[in-house]
Design a protein around this motif. Structure first.
Motif, PDB file in Angstrom:
ATOM      1  N   GLN A 147       0.842  -1.184   0.000  1.00 39.50           N
ATOM      2  CA  GLN A 147       0.000   0.000   0.000  1.00 39.50           C
ATOM      3  C   GLN A 147       0.875   1.231   0.000  1.00 39.50           C
ATOM      4  OE1 GLN A 147      -2.943   0.155   3.161  1.00 39.50           O
ATOM      5  NE2 GLN A 147      -4.171   1.618   2.021  1.00 39.50           N
ATOM      6  N   ARG A 151      -4.582  -0.746  -1.024  1.00 35.23           N
ATOM      7  CA  ARG A 151      -3.690  -1.887  -0.886  1.00 35.23           C
ATOM      8  C   ARG A 151      -3.850  -2.778  -2.118  1.00 35.23           C
ATOM      9  NH1 ARG A 151      -3.473  -4.646   4.953  1.00 35.23           N
ATOM     10  NH2 ARG A 151      -3.396  -2.388   5.363  1.00 35.23           N
ATOM     11  N   ARG A 177      -7.708  -9.017  -1.572  1.00 27.36           N
ATOM     12  CA  ARG A 177      -7.337  -8.905  -0.169  1.00 27.36           C
ATOM     13  C   ARG A 177      -8.430  -9.385   0.766  1.00 27.36           C
ATOM     14  NH1 ARG A 177      -7.779  -3.434  -1.978  1.00 27.36           N
ATOM     15  NH2 ARG A 177      -9.453  -2.296  -0.936  1.00 27.36           N
TER      16      ARG A 177
END
Length: 122
Positions: free
Chosen positions: A39, A45, A106
Motif C-alpha cells: 500500500q 492496498r 485482499r
C-alpha cells in the motif's frame, strides 16, 4: 488465530534488491495460502504475489512479474519476497497475509501482519 510478523524493509536505491520475510505462528495449518500486498501512501492496498504452503503454486501481479519472487520455508513457517530491480514506484508498506484460498483479492485473506516499509530512492 495466525500471527504474522514482517521484517526486512528499508531504504534502497532504484535498481537494488531487498528481501522481505514474514514469520507465521499460531494455527498456521489453517491457512493454505500466503500473500504479499503493498500500500503506497494515498493508494489502495494492492496484490503483489501469492503462494500455496503446499505445492508452491505462485501468482504475481503483472507489475512485478520477473522481478519479484515469492517463496516459503515450511519448516520455519516463514514467507519471503525477494525483490530485484526495484523501482521508485515500489515504495510502499508491504504486508503479508494468510488465508484459506490463494487469491489476488485482499478480502480473501483472514490474517494480516503489521507491515514493513520499503522505500526506493531514485
Amino acid at each position: 488465530q495466525v500471527q504474522l510478523v514482517e521484517s526486512g524493509g528499508g531504504l534502497v536505491q532504484a535498481g537494488g534488491s531487498l528481501r522481505l520475510s514474514c514469520a507465521a505462528s499460531g494455527r498456521t495449518f489453517s491457512s493454505a495460502a500466503m500473500g504479499w500486498f503493498r500500500q503506497a501512501q494515498g493508494k489502495e492496498r494492492e496484490f503483489v504475489a501469492a503462494i500455496r504452503w503446499s505445492g508452491g503454486n505462485t501468482y504475481y501481479a503483472d507489475s512485478v512479474k520477473g522481478r519479484f519472487t515469492i517463496s516459503r520455508d515450511n519448516a520455519k513457517n516463514t514467507l519471503y519476497l525477494q525483490m530485484s530491480s526495484l523501482k521508485p514506484e515500489a515504495t510502499a508498506v508491504y504486508y503479508c497475509a494468510a488465508g484459506e484460498y490463494i487469491s489476488r483479492f485482499r478480502d480473501q485473506y483472514d490474517y494480516w501482519g503489521q507491515g514493513t516499509q520499503v522505500t526506493v530512492s531514485s
